[in-house]
Design an enzyme around this catalytic site. Structure first.
Site, PDB file in Angstrom:
ATOM      1  N   ASP A  10      38.294  35.322  40.055  1.00 51.50           N
ATOM      2  CA  ASP A  10      39.712  35.041  39.820  1.00 51.50           C
ATOM      3  C   ASP A  10      39.951  33.552  39.590  1.00 51.50           C
ATOM      4  OD1 ASP A  10      42.381  35.739  39.506  1.00 51.50           O
ATOM      5  OD2 ASP A  10      42.429  36.964  41.324  1.00 51.50           O
TER       6      ASP A  10
ATOM      7  N   ASP B 104      48.072  41.521  35.758  1.00 53.76           N
ATOM      8  CA  ASP B 104      48.315  41.934  37.141  1.00 53.76           C
ATOM      9  C   ASP B 104      49.338  43.055  37.221  1.00 53.76           C
ATOM     10  OD1 ASP B 104      46.521  40.323  38.435  1.00 53.76           O
ATOM     11  OD2 ASP B 104      47.950  38.748  38.940  1.00 53.76           O
TER      12      ASP B 104
END
Length: 694
Positions: free
Chosen positions: A441, A498
């Site tokens: 990430d 997301d």
């Protein structure tokens, strides 16, 4: 004197020419020319006889336009000497290197201070041209801007299509009309960015998804880019891509661009999409085991967030496996004192409070269920509330009073000691545990753009890949904030957004298909009530939208009713049965007559079978469904058409349509020219149609 060079594939021809030993320019790029075409005559035919009254001749629109040639537009190179004085080179031909389907041209500055090199290679199977440029300096210089080799844009084009976005809203298409001046976009966030995907499509007049001429570009760099699409005062047009300006912070003697991927399509935007999809999948991504089918993915983030509890995670894993998951990914919260997003980033040691016996009990349990195990890292970031920051505050990138992002700072990846530390920490977790997969990430933009940061991140990932070649890596950056061919040369999957909202995903996936194939595009079945939009959606719609790409789940599976679990098992089973051919299928965007319907056709290479996903994002403006035209079928062949989810037809769908009760056989000509009439449907539903060549 005219020098010419030519690159061809079965679809296109690229001709470059240099006159009077000046920098080369693209004098032709488009449909394949005859082999006997005289390129010198073509170059002379390229000449323009009017200059607008200010000059006696038009300066070349070269692969690196020079200010010293009275070029009226954006130059391809802006550079200064070590004292900061602007330097204006004038390049002359030096040498050429011609290979099979490749070309390297070298030009020297007349003062002897700079050497400019441009490289071109054409892939005769994918139809993608790779181009890159470099500058060598005899003394240290400061680079402001260097464009990859410049391509002309077509005159018979009324608009250009580029891509914007935001968190939970990536890959939004912008259509901008050509006009005198510059369409200038620059991403200075230090990563690829949700806001400025480095891609451009230039359709010619009348082009659609399935028909017409179009030109596609993608700049494969993860550190922020600049794009300039300019119409000059004389009407000529140029396309420039390169690193964001002023991100080389130190004087140096060599600079280079990333690769610019460019291609010409003679069958609409889908020609661009198929070329980019195949080139990325077959030439750039290097899977540890290419023969292994893409596994159904489960990620626990939206089930537990930071609240890790071993018995609960084991229970969730059992439910995920029962639904068909084949990989379990443990997300953020397993390390340090990580109870929220304010602390412990960079303390990459297993939290003994949550995992007193380490990760082994959970990993063994997951493996016992027949699933592989993956884990989340965010290696390039650090919290001020962490042991590592307290020991090494100088490792953080940027000033002490910088604005934080998600309560965190970035580590300075240009520092070898930072990269060595991260290699040791991440490597120890991978060595001590049987881990198959990393979700990597990158949850904030950088405090300032710096090319050295990107190069440092690349170097770390490359080093870990070499040490742990069997581990797959997913590129995630607050969702889709780092998606480009540069990072995908080092990773194997991207987290597109997301947002697990199936309505939002439907359009994002549709647009991203202009560049990304199924095998790298993660798409998950989210919770019944979406955590990022609050929208409540039926499990059928959520499941089929996820099945359009690399399928996975990301929710607490214990929330599912028995009926919902049965639907999800069914769709997952269908995806597994078909994933081998879907993995290499071309994703084709369909031109829907109903703007409410977002539809695409996944066509098996060879054309033997296909599946159509027709998602309804909103209420249609008309009553009757409009036929949906398919594409790239054989017009004189027949296809067996089956509506896979005919049982989902609502009560208001009352007409006696044969497709709702049994398969039909229709010609490719009918399906492409009239189209397939599907049953009426509510918004936020999906029709799935399987077609097989009879």
């Amino acid at each position: 004197m005219i020098r010419t060079w030519r690159l061809d594939d079965s679809r296109q021809t690229l001709v470059l020419a240099s006159q009077k030993d000046h920098l080369a320019e693209v004098v032709y790029w488009g449909p394949r020319l005859p082999d006997e075409e005289d390129t010198q005559t073509l170059t002379r035919a390229h000449a323009i006889d009017v200059t607008g009254g200010m000059l006696d001749a038009n300066p070349e629109l070269s692969i690196c336009p020079e200010a010293t040639r009275t070029f009226p537009g954006q130059p391809g190179l802006v550079i200064r000497d070590e004292a900061g004085r602007p330097y204006l080179p004038k390049f002359c031909f030096s040498s050429e290197s011609i290979g099979e389907n490749s070309l390297t041209l070298t030009f020297r500055d007349q003062s002897g201070l700079l050497i400019y090199c441009a490289q071109f290679a054409i892939d005769t199977e994918t139809h993608v041209i790779e181009a890159r440029a470099s500058i060598e300096c005899s003394q240290p210089m400061h680079l402001h801007w260097l464009s990859a080799p410049v391509f002309p844009a077509p005159q018979l084009s009324d608009e250009m299509i580029d891509f914007a976005g935001r968190w939970c809203g990536e890959f939004q298409m912008n259509r901008t009309a050509w006009s005198p001046g510059v369409r200038y976009r620059e991403n200075r966030t230090g990563r690829t960015g949700h806001e400025h995907f480095p891609g451009l499509i230039v359709p010619c007049r009348g082009a659609t998804n399935a028909t017409g001429h179009a030109y596609g570009f993608h700049y494969g760099w993860s550190g922020g880019h600049r794009m300039a699409a300019e119409e000059l005062p004389d009407g000529r047009r140029q396309i420039q891509f390169g690193h964001a300006t002023r991100i080389e912070t130190e004087a140096a003697t060599r600079f280079s661009t990333a690769t610019l991927y460019a291609m010409f399509s003679d069958d609409g935007l889908n020609g661009c999409a198929v070329a980019f999809q195949r080139h990325l999948r077959d030439r750039i991504v290097e899977f540890p085991d290419p023969a292994r089918p893409r596994p159904v993915h489960y990620n626990c983030w939206e089930a537990v967030y930071f609240d890790h509890n071993l018995p609960e995670l084991k229970d969730i894993a059992e439910h995920a496996a029962d639904l068909g998951a084949e990989r379990f990914v443990l997300d953020d919260g397993w390390f340090g004192m990580r109870d929220d997003d304010t602390r412990a980033l960079s303390d990459w040691e297993v939290d003994p409070r949550k995992y007193p016996d380490g990760l082994t009990p959970l990993i063994d349990h997951v493996h016992g269920l027949g699933m592989k195990f993956g884990i989340w890292f965010e290696p390039e970031m650090i919290n001020s509330d962490s042991d590592v920051f307290r020991a090494h505050p100088n490792w953080a990138l940027g000033s002490e009073d910088q604005i934080l992002g998600r309560q965190q700072m970035a580590l300075n990846m240009a520092l070898p000691e930072v990269r060595n530390f991260l290699f040791d920490q991440v490597g120890k977790v991978l060595t001590d545990n049987d881990i198959d997969y990393i979700k990597w990430d990158h949850n904030r933009v950088l405090p300032m753009p710096d090319a050295a940061q990107t190069r440092g991140s690349y170097e770390l990932i490359d080093r870990l890949r070499e040490a742990f070649p069997s581990v797959e890596i997913e590129s995630c950056a607050s969702g889709g904030g780092r998606i480009d061919f540069g990072i995908l040369g080092r990773t194997h999957r991207v987290w597109l957004s997301d947002s697990n909202d199936a309505v939002e995903r439907l359009l994002m996936q549709h647009n991203a298909a202009l560049f990304l194939p199924m095998v790298v595009t993660g798409s998950h079945v989210g919770p019944r009530t979406c955590h990022t939009s609050g929208r409540v959606m039926d499990i059928r719609f959520r499941a089929w939208v996820a099945a359009q790409r690399h399928m996975g789940f990301e929710m607490d599976p214990r929330e599912l009713t028995d009926e919902e679990a049965g639907v999800l098992r069914h769709v997952t089973s269908w995806w597994k049965e078909n994933r081998s051919w879907l993995a290499r299928a071309d994703i084709l965007r369909l031109d829907s007559a109903d703007p409410a319907v977002i539809a695409e056709q996944h066509l098996e290479q060879g054309g033997g079978q296909f599946v159509v996903f027709a998602g309804k994002a909103e209420t249609s403006s008309q009553i009757a469904p409009r036929p949906l035209r398919l594409t790239r079928l054989s017009p004189d062949q027949c296809y067996r058409i089956e509506l896979l989810n005919c049982g989902d037809a609502p009560g208001l769908s009352r007409g006696d349509q044969e497709i709702k009760s049994e398969p039909m056989t229709l010609s490719g000509a009918y399906l492409m020219n009239h189209g397939l009439t599907l049953p009426w449907s509510f918004p936020e539903t999906m029709w799935v149609v399987k077609g097989e060549l009879v």
